[in-house]
Design a protein around this motif. Structure first.
Motif, PDB file in Angstrom:
ATOM      1  N   ASP A 140       0.817  -1.217   0.000  1.00  0.00           N
ATOM      2  CA  ASP A 140       0.000   0.000   0.000  1.00  0.00           C
ATOM      3  C   ASP A 140       0.851   1.269   0.000  1.00  0.00           C
ATOM      4  O   ASP A 140       0.493   2.266  -0.618  1.00  0.00           O
ATOM      5  CB  ASP A 140      -0.907   0.018   1.241  1.00  0.00           C
ATOM      6  CG  ASP A 140      -1.883  -1.140   1.252  1.00  0.00           C
ATOM      7  OD1 ASP A 140      -2.739  -1.203   0.356  1.00  0.00           O
ATOM      8  OD2 ASP A 140      -1.779  -1.992   2.164  1.00  0.00           O
ATOM      9  N   LEU A 141       1.970   1.219   0.730  1.00  0.00           N
ATOM     10  CA  LEU A 141       2.830   2.402   0.866  1.00  0.00           C
ATOM     11  C   LEU A 141       4.284   1.977   0.873  1.00  0.00           C
ATOM     12  O   LEU A 141       4.680   1.118   1.668  1.00  0.00           O
ATOM     13  CB  LEU A 141       2.519   3.139   2.171  1.00  0.00           C
ATOM     14  CG  LEU A 141       3.456   4.282   2.554  1.00  0.00           C
ATOM     15  CD1 LEU A 141       3.243   5.488   1.645  1.00  0.00           C
ATOM     16  CD2 LEU A 141       3.264   4.683   4.035  1.00  0.00           C
ATOM     17  N   VAL A 142       5.072   2.569  -0.010  1.00  0.00           N
ATOM     18  CA  VAL A 142       6.532   2.486   0.092  1.00  0.00           C
ATOM     19  C   VAL A 142       7.004   3.847   0.567  1.00  0.00           C
ATOM     20  O   VAL A 142       6.665   4.877  -0.026  1.00  0.00           O
ATOM     21  CB  VAL A 142       7.195   2.130  -1.252  1.00  0.00           C
ATOM     22  CG1 VAL A 142       8.717   2.248  -1.131  1.00  0.00           C
ATOM     23  CG2 VAL A 142       6.810   0.719  -1.682  1.00  0.00           C
ATOM     24  N   ILE A 143       7.775   3.852   1.631  1.00  0.00           N
ATOM     25  CA  ILE A 143       8.267   5.099   2.200  1.00  0.00           C
ATOM     26  C   ILE A 143       9.773   4.973   2.371  1.00  0.00           C
ATOM     27  O   ILE A 143      10.282   3.896   2.720  1.00  0.00           O
ATOM     28  CB  ILE A 143       7.547   5.406   3.537  1.00  0.00           C
ATOM     29  CG1 ILE A 143       7.843   6.821   4.020  1.00  0.00           C
ATOM     30  CG2 ILE A 143       7.861   4.364   4.598  1.00  0.00           C
ATOM     31  CD1 ILE A 143       6.885   7.302   5.111  1.00  0.00           C
ATOM     32  N   SER A 144      10.496   6.059   2.098  1.00  0.00           N
ATOM     33  CA  SER A 144      11.951   5.943   2.092  1.00  0.00           C
ATOM     34  C   SER A 144      12.613   7.289   2.362  1.00  0.00           C
ATOM     35  O   SER A 144      12.156   8.328   1.880  1.00  0.00           O
ATOM     36  CB  SER A 144      12.426   5.419   0.727  1.00  0.00           C
ATOM     37  OG  SER A 144      13.830   5.295   0.686  1.00  0.00           O
ATOM     38  N   GLY A 157      -1.121   2.215  -5.201  1.00  0.00           N
ATOM     39  CA  GLY A 157      -0.292   2.411  -4.019  1.00  0.00           C
ATOM     40  C   GLY A 157       0.553   3.668  -4.117  1.00  0.00           C
ATOM     41  O   GLY A 157       0.815   4.186  -5.209  1.00  0.00           O
ATOM     42  N   LEU A 158       1.016   4.158  -2.971  1.00  0.00           N
ATOM     43  CA  LEU A 158       1.692   5.450  -2.896  1.00  0.00           C
ATOM     44  C   LEU A 158       3.150   5.299  -2.483  1.00  0.00           C
ATOM     45  O   LEU A 158       3.478   4.520  -1.582  1.00  0.00           O
ATOM     46  CB  LEU A 158       0.986   6.357  -1.885  1.00  0.00           C
ATOM     47  CG  LEU A 158       1.497   7.804  -1.783  1.00  0.00           C
ATOM     48  CD1 LEU A 158       1.125   8.595  -3.049  1.00  0.00           C
ATOM     49  CD2 LEU A 158       0.928   8.485  -0.537  1.00  0.00           C
ATOM     50  N   LEU A 159       4.007   6.085  -3.141  1.00  0.00           N
ATOM     51  CA  LEU A 159       5.401   6.240  -2.727  1.00  0.00           C
ATOM     52  C   LEU A 159       5.560   7.586  -2.042  1.00  0.00           C
ATOM     53  O   LEU A 159       5.101   8.609  -2.550  1.00  0.00           O
ATOM     54  CB  LEU A 159       6.335   6.186  -3.944  1.00  0.00           C
ATOM     55  CG  LEU A 159       7.785   6.635  -3.696  1.00  0.00           C
ATOM     56  CD1 LEU A 159       8.514   5.655  -2.786  1.00  0.00           C
ATOM     57  CD2 LEU A 159       8.528   6.812  -5.023  1.00  0.00           C
ATOM     58  N   VAL A 160       6.228   7.583  -0.876  1.00  0.00           N
ATOM     59  CA  VAL A 160       6.617   8.813  -0.186  1.00  0.00           C
ATOM     60  C   VAL A 160       8.121   8.730   0.020  1.00  0.00           C
ATOM     61  O   VAL A 160       8.608   7.799   0.668  1.00  0.00           O
ATOM     62  CB  VAL A 160       5.905   8.966   1.171  1.00  0.00           C
ATOM     63  CG1 VAL A 160       6.388  10.225   1.879  1.00  0.00           C
ATOM     64  CG2 VAL A 160       4.393   9.002   0.999  1.00  0.00           C
ATOM     65  N   PRO A 192      -0.034   3.696 -11.056  1.00  0.00           N
ATOM     66  CA  PRO A 192      -1.351   3.673 -11.727  1.00  0.00           C
ATOM     67  C   PRO A 192      -2.165   2.446 -11.329  1.00  0.00           C
ATOM     68  O   PRO A 192      -1.624   1.377 -11.021  1.00  0.00           O
ATOM     69  CB  PRO A 192      -0.995   3.625 -13.211  1.00  0.00           C
ATOM     70  CG  PRO A 192       0.415   4.114 -13.299  1.00  0.00           C
ATOM     71  CD  PRO A 192       1.065   3.713 -12.023  1.00  0.00           C
ATOM     72  N   VAL A 193      -3.456   2.605 -11.334  1.00  0.00           N
ATOM     73  CA  VAL A 193      -4.336   1.464 -11.075  1.00  0.00           C
ATOM     74  C   VAL A 193      -4.244   0.461 -12.214  1.00  0.00           C
ATOM     75  O   VAL A 193      -4.293  -0.756 -12.001  1.00  0.00           O
ATOM     76  CB  VAL A 193      -5.785   1.950 -10.899  1.00  0.00           C
ATOM     77  CG1 VAL A 193      -6.745   0.771 -10.796  1.00  0.00           C
ATOM     78  CG2 VAL A 193      -5.912   2.838  -9.670  1.00  0.00           C
TER      79      VAL A 193
END
Length: 319
Positions: free
Chosen positions: A216-220, A271-274, A315-316
């Protein structure tokens, strides 16, 4: 420790520390002297402030102000600790390494040489992740380049039911991250969350490949400092691990771009990258995300008004 300092008031000890650190060019000499004095005396800042108001000596604080009984030898040890701490800080060793810990959001993280010191601006990056997971049932999150664990452990303790997988390649940083994960076992369990730390290359396609297209979320907070932008602050230049600082290219974008590549495979559709970045890298990283097919790529500012992190969405539908 000489006899004069044995009889000195806490205010005098703090002032001497302040002046020594100021002469050494430490940017926050008053704050640092107080924190080092409190730690040397094994008390908190509230207890130290009370003792300063009452114009106590170190001996008076140790015998009256703390719920323990100290001998004169313990006073000597405390003053020797303080002197040692001041000399180390005057040599520009980071305050967090001397104290052995640092506060980050709701966490008290153990730190020492080999661990990248988390910065306050990274708290805004974490908040973006917390907000993104709001309302998601048992969200799956991957923290790439996890270091001390500041980001991933914050999510695991603040987001109920979060499943966090953290990846760190440096063995020393991994050791600190493992210590912090162990210290947070109870808060993680109370949040109904799960946290697992892996020693591996965050950009390797084989790393967490079992989670591809599910996250769901990749954060780095990857290494992103441009190779020719050597920090002027001795605490950063001489103490932060190079592996955690430099982004592998003159503009510092090489490693962040590899995170873009890996994150796109890990993320589930939508899903979102931050990802944290340098203030100079915003346009380049937005363009790099768009070139890779991410949607809604944009930068966001920290509390100082500087571009601090990128968000981009997979993208979906396949692109």
């Amino acid at each position: 420790m000489n006899q004069q300092e044995h009889g000195a008031s806490l205010a005098e000890l703090a002032d001497r520390g302040h002046r020594l650190l100021a002469q050494a060019g430490v940017p926050t000499p008053i704050n640092d002297a107080r924190l080092l004095l409190a730690d040397a005396l094994r008390c908190d800042l509230h207890q130290l402030d009370q003792a300063l108001l009452m114009d106590w000596t170190a001996e008076e604080l140790l015998t009256k102000g703390v719920d323990r009984t100290y001998t004169d030898g313990s006073q000597s040890a405390a003053l020797e600790r303080y002197q040692s701490y001041l000399q180390r800080r005057a040599g520009r060793e980071p305050l967090q390494y001397i104290l052995g810990h640092a506060y980050f959001r709701y966490l008290d993280l153990r730190l020492g040489p080999g661990a990248f010191i988390p910065r306050p601006e990274t708290e805004t990056v974490v908040q973006a992740g917390v907000d993104a997971l709001s309302g998601v049932d048992h969200p799956l999150t991957v923290d790439l380049c996890s270091g001390s664990g500041a980001i991933g452990l914050s999510l695991a303790t603040e987001v109920p039911g979060a499943r966090v997988r953290a990846v760190e390649v440096d063995k020393e940083a991994y050791r600190w991250g493992a210590l912090n994960a162990a210290a947070q076992e109870t808060p993680i369990r109370e949040a109904g969350s799960d946290y697992q730390l892996l020693l591996a290359d965050a950009t390797d396609p084989a790393t967490l490949s079992d989670l591809d297209a599910q996250v769901d979320l990749v954060i780095s907070n990857p290494p992103y400092v441009p190779m020719d932008a050597i920090p002027s602050q001795p605490e950063v230049r001489d103490w932060d691990p190079d592996l955690a600082l430099y982004g592998g290219s003159p503009d510092g974008c090489a490693l962040p771009c590899r995170i873009l590549d890996r994150a796109k495979i890990l993320l589930a559709p939508g899903g979102l990258l931050v990802m944290e970045l340098d203030a100079s890298q915003g346009p380049a990283m937005v363009a790099a995300a768009q070139e890779r097919g991410y949607l809604e790529a944009c930068t966001h500012q920290d509390l100082a008004g500087r571009d601090r992190y990128l968000t981009a969405r997979r993208p979906v539908f396949a692109s």
